[in-house]
Design a protein around this motif. Structure first.
Motif, PDB file in Angstrom:
ATOM      1  N   GLN A  95      72.643  37.871  39.448  1.00 56.40           N
ATOM      2  CA  GLN A  95      72.177  37.694  38.073  1.00 56.40           C
ATOM      3  C   GLN A  95      71.400  36.382  37.931  1.00 56.40           C
ATOM      4  OE1 GLN A  95      76.159  38.395  36.396  1.00 56.40           O
ATOM      5  NE2 GLN A  95      75.142  39.778  34.959  1.00 56.40           N
ATOM      6  N   LEU A  96      71.851  35.317  38.575  1.00 54.81           N
ATOM      7  CA  LEU A  96      71.125  34.047  38.528  1.00 54.81           C
ATOM      8  C   LEU A  96      69.725  34.203  39.125  1.00 54.81           C
ATOM      9  CD1 LEU A  96      73.934  31.544  39.579  1.00 54.81           C
ATOM     10  CD2 LEU A  96      72.906  31.777  37.309  1.00 54.81           C
ATOM     11  N   LEU A  97      69.638  34.890  40.257  1.00 55.94           N
ATOM     12  CA  LEU A  97      68.340  35.111  40.889  1.00 55.94           C
ATOM     13  C   LEU A  97      67.458  36.012  40.020  1.00 55.94           C
ATOM     14  CD1 LEU A  97      69.473  35.454  44.595  1.00 55.94           C
ATOM     15  CD2 LEU A  97      68.295  33.510  43.528  1.00 55.94           C
ATOM     16  N   PHE A  98      68.074  37.008  39.385  1.00 61.97           N
ATOM     17  CA  PHE A  98      67.331  37.887  38.483  1.00 61.97           C
ATOM     18  C   PHE A  98      66.757  37.084  37.317  1.00 61.97           C
ATOM     19  CE2 PHE A  98      67.201  40.684  34.735  1.00 61.97           C
ATOM     20  CZ  PHE A  98      66.284  41.622  35.187  1.00 61.97           C
ATOM     21  N   ILE A  99      67.563  36.215  36.713  1.00 65.97           N
ATOM     22  CA  ILE A  99      67.090  35.377  35.603  1.00 65.97           C
ATOM     23  C   ILE A  99      65.905  34.533  36.070  1.00 65.97           C
ATOM     24  CG2 ILE A  99      67.668  33.378  34.159  1.00 65.97           C
ATOM     25  CD1 ILE A  99      70.566  34.583  34.011  1.00 65.97           C
ATOM     26  N   HIS A 100      66.059  33.912  37.220  1.00 64.60           N
ATOM     27  CA  HIS A 100      64.998  33.059  37.755  1.00 64.60           C
ATOM     28  C   HIS A 100      63.713  33.872  37.958  1.00 64.60           C
ATOM     29  CE1 HIS A 100      63.710  29.341  39.761  1.00 64.60           C
ATOM     30  NE2 HIS A 100      63.032  30.143  40.571  1.00 64.60           N
ATOM     31  N   GLY A 101      63.842  35.020  38.602  1.00 73.03           N
ATOM     32  CA  GLY A 101      62.682  35.873  38.841  1.00 73.03           C
ATOM     33  C   GLY A 101      62.064  36.391  37.554  1.00 73.03           C
ATOM     34  N   LEU A 102      62.905  36.774  36.602  1.00 69.75           N
ATOM     35  CA  LEU A 102      62.422  37.302  35.330  1.00 69.75           C
ATOM     36  C   LEU A 102      61.660  36.232  34.544  1.00 69.75           C
ATOM     37  CD1 LEU A 102      62.248  39.664  33.371  1.00 69.75           C
ATOM     38  CD2 LEU A 102      64.525  39.048  32.528  1.00 69.75           C
ATOM     39  N   LEU A 103      62.156  35.009  34.568  1.00 73.31           N
ATOM     40  CA  LEU A 103      61.438  33.933  33.881  1.00 73.31           C
ATOM     41  C   LEU A 103      60.054  33.711  34.495  1.00 73.31           C
ATOM     42  CD1 LEU A 103      64.289  31.381  33.111  1.00 73.31           C
ATOM     43  CD2 LEU A 103      63.045  32.847  31.494  1.00 73.31           C
ATOM     44  N   HIS A 104      59.954  33.832  35.809  1.00 71.61           N
ATOM     45  CA  HIS A 104      58.633  33.747  36.444  1.00 71.61           C
ATOM     46  C   HIS A 104      57.738  34.890  35.959  1.00 71.61           C
ATOM     47  CE1 HIS A 104      58.837  30.302  39.053  1.00 71.61           C
ATOM     48  NE2 HIS A 104      59.957  30.715  39.634  1.00 71.61           N
ATOM     49  N   LEU A 105      58.288  36.093  35.854  1.00 66.91           N
ATOM     50  CA  LEU A 105      57.492  37.221  35.353  1.00 66.91           C
ATOM     51  C   LEU A 105      57.027  36.982  33.918  1.00 66.91           C
ATOM     52  CD1 LEU A 105      59.358  40.412  36.636  1.00 66.91           C
ATOM     53  CD2 LEU A 105      57.308  39.343  37.579  1.00 66.91           C
ATOM     54  N   LEU A 106      57.822  36.251  33.163  1.00 69.05           N
ATOM     55  CA  LEU A 106      57.487  35.967  31.768  1.00 69.05           C
ATOM     56  C   LEU A 106      56.554  34.769  31.618  1.00 69.05           C
ATOM     57  CD1 LEU A 106      60.998  36.644  30.217  1.00 69.05           C
ATOM     58  CD2 LEU A 106      58.920  38.020  29.887  1.00 69.05           C
ATOM     59  N   GLY A 107      56.133  34.199  32.766  1.00 71.23           N
ATOM     60  CA  GLY A 107      55.133  33.140  32.729  1.00 71.23           C
ATOM     61  C   GLY A 107      55.649  31.723  32.917  1.00 71.23           C
ATOM     62  N   PHE A 108      56.935  31.552  33.107  1.00 70.08           N
ATOM     63  CA  PHE A 108      57.482  30.216  33.345  1.00 70.08           C
ATOM     64  C   PHE A 108      57.238  29.806  34.797  1.00 70.08           C
ATOM     65  CE2 PHE A 108      59.821  31.629  29.654  1.00 70.08           C
ATOM     66  CZ  PHE A 108      59.998  30.481  28.907  1.00 70.08           C
ATOM     67  N   ASP A 109      57.045  28.503  35.019  1.00 74.40           N
ATOM     68  CA  ASP A 109      56.861  27.999  36.381  1.00 74.40           C
ATOM     69  C   ASP A 109      57.453  26.591  36.473  1.00 74.40           C
ATOM     70  OD1 ASP A 109      56.112  27.171  38.900  1.00 74.40           O
ATOM     71  OD2 ASP A 109      54.018  27.766  38.686  1.00 74.40           O
ATOM     72  N   HIS A 110      58.621  26.487  37.085  1.00 70.69           N
ATOM     73  CA  HIS A 110      59.331  25.207  37.182  1.00 70.69           C
ATOM     74  C   HIS A 110      58.594  24.182  38.022  1.00 70.69           C
ATOM     75  CE1 HIS A 110      60.770  26.423  41.199  1.00 70.69           C
ATOM     76  NE2 HIS A 110      60.884  27.619  40.644  1.00 70.69           N
ATOM     77  N   GLU A 111      57.643  24.620  38.825  1.00 67.70           N
ATOM     78  CA  GLU A 111      56.893  23.677  39.661  1.00 67.70           C
ATOM     79  C   GLU A 111      55.777  22.988  38.890  1.00 67.70           C
ATOM     80  OE1 GLU A 111      55.720  25.513  43.329  1.00 67.70           O
ATOM     81  OE2 GLU A 111      57.781  26.109  43.801  1.00 67.70           O
ATOM     82  N   THR A 112      55.374  23.548  37.751  1.00 63.95           N
ATOM     83  CA  THR A 112      54.255  22.961  37.010  1.00 63.95           C
ATOM     84  C   THR A 112      54.587  22.620  35.555  1.00 63.95           C
ATOM     85  OG1 THR A 112      53.407  25.149  36.395  1.00 63.95           O
ATOM     86  CG2 THR A 112      52.550  24.167  38.429  1.00 63.95           C
ATOM     87  N   ASP A 113      55.707  23.108  35.037  1.00 61.87           N
ATOM     88  CA  ASP A 113      56.012  22.831  33.626  1.00 61.87           C
ATOM     89  C   ASP A 113      56.760  21.505  33.467  1.00 61.87           C
ATOM     90  OD1 ASP A 113      58.760  23.238  34.093  1.00 61.87           O
ATOM     91  OD2 ASP A 113      58.769  25.253  33.250  1.00 61.87           O
ATOM     92  N   ASP A 114      57.054  21.159  32.260  1.00 60.75           N
ATOM     93  CA  ASP A 114      57.766  19.907  31.978  1.00 60.75           C
ATOM     94  C   ASP A 114      59.236  20.160  31.666  1.00 60.75           C
ATOM     95  OD1 ASP A 114      55.555  18.145  32.268  1.00 60.75           O
ATOM     96  OD2 ASP A 114      54.842  18.703  30.267  1.00 60.75           O
ATOM     97  N   GLY A 115      59.853  21.062  32.424  1.00 63.27           N
ATOM     98  CA  GLY A 115      61.264  21.348  32.240  1.00 63.27           C
ATOM     99  C   GLY A 115      61.554  22.548  31.346  1.00 63.27           C
ATOM    100  N   GLU A 116      60.500  23.225  30.878  1.00 59.37           N
ATOM    101  CA  GLU A 116      60.716  24.379  29.996  1.00 59.37           C
ATOM    102  C   GLU A 116      61.511  25.485  30.688  1.00 59.37           C
ATOM    103  OE1 GLU A 116      56.893  22.478  28.477  1.00 59.37           O
ATOM    104  OE2 GLU A 116      57.579  23.101  30.442  1.00 59.37           O
ATOM    105  N   MET A 117      61.161  25.779  31.934  1.00 63.44           N
ATOM    106  CA  MET A 117      61.869  26.848  32.642  1.00 63.44           C
ATOM    107  C   MET A 117      63.327  26.458  32.863  1.00 63.44           C
ATOM    108  SD  MET A 117      60.856  28.916  36.074  1.00 63.44           S
ATOM    109  CE  MET A 117      61.925  30.162  36.769  1.00 63.44           C
ATOM    110  N   ARG A 118      63.559  25.225  33.246  1.00 61.27           N
ATOM    111  CA  ARG A 118      64.934  24.746  33.467  1.00 61.27           C
ATOM    112  C   ARG A 118      65.749  24.887  32.189  1.00 61.27           C
ATOM    113  NH1 ARG A 118      68.258  20.448  32.756  1.00 61.27           N
ATOM    114  NH2 ARG A 118      69.512  19.752  34.511  1.00 61.27           N
ATOM    115  N   ASP A 119      65.177  24.473  31.068  1.00 58.71           N
ATOM    116  CA  ASP A 119      65.884  24.559  29.788  1.00 58.71           C
ATOM    117  C   ASP A 119      66.149  26.010  29.383  1.00 58.71           C
ATOM    118  OD1 ASP A 119      65.790  21.796  29.713  1.00 58.71           O
ATOM    119  OD2 ASP A 119      64.137  21.712  28.252  1.00 58.71           O
TER     120      ASP A 119
END
Length: 141
Positions: A95-119
């Motif tokens: 489920q954790l990996l699914f959440i992470h992958g789903l957020l990427h599909l929704l346009g989040f990117d922890h490598e370039t954002d200012d913590g939005e994906m983490r939050d």
């Protein structure tokens, strides 16, 4: 709705992903469970990285307002290793990996954002009462 394909010998209940998807998006998502050998091949073919990884996301960009959001590929070998290492269930880690992958599909990117994906990830994990997130574990390492 989840379109689920398990290419491994390990049983995973696809229903564990539905509440998370419903919470974040009305679109469909394909989830594919693979072993590290297959994940390495996919990672090498799509990202030119000759190593296995935990989760990969492939958005369906050519269908802008389509019903299907994209595909999430999860390594069951990685899922089992990390679940064992952190003392939680394989389902929790999946489920954790699914959440992470789903957020990427929704346009989040922890490598370039200012913590939005983490939050966002932390908020979802808290909502579903899951263990520490992938991003938080990585930051703590």
């Amino acid at each position: 709705m989840i379109d689920f394909e398990n290419n491994s010998d390990i049983s995973i209940n696809p229903d564990i992903f539905e509440p998370i998807l419903e919470y974040l998006s009305p679109k469909e998502v394909e989830v594919i469970i693979v072993d590290d050998v297959e994940m390495r091949a996919i990672n090498n073919q799509t990202r030119q990285k000759d190593s296995a990884t935990d989760v990969l996301s492939f958005p369906l960009e050519e269908v802008p307002d389509g019903v299907i959001l994209g595909t999430i590929v999860i390594s069951i070998d990685h899922t089992m290793r990390v679940a064992n290492e952190y003392g939680h269930s394989i389902e929790d880690e999946a489920q954790l990996l699914f959440i992470h992958g789903l957020l990427h599909l929704l346009g989040f990117d922890h490598e370039t954002d200012d913590g939005e994906m983490r939050d966002k990830e932390a908020s979802i994990i808290k909502h579903f009462n899951l263990p520490k997130s992938l991003i938080i574990r990585t930051e703590e390492s």
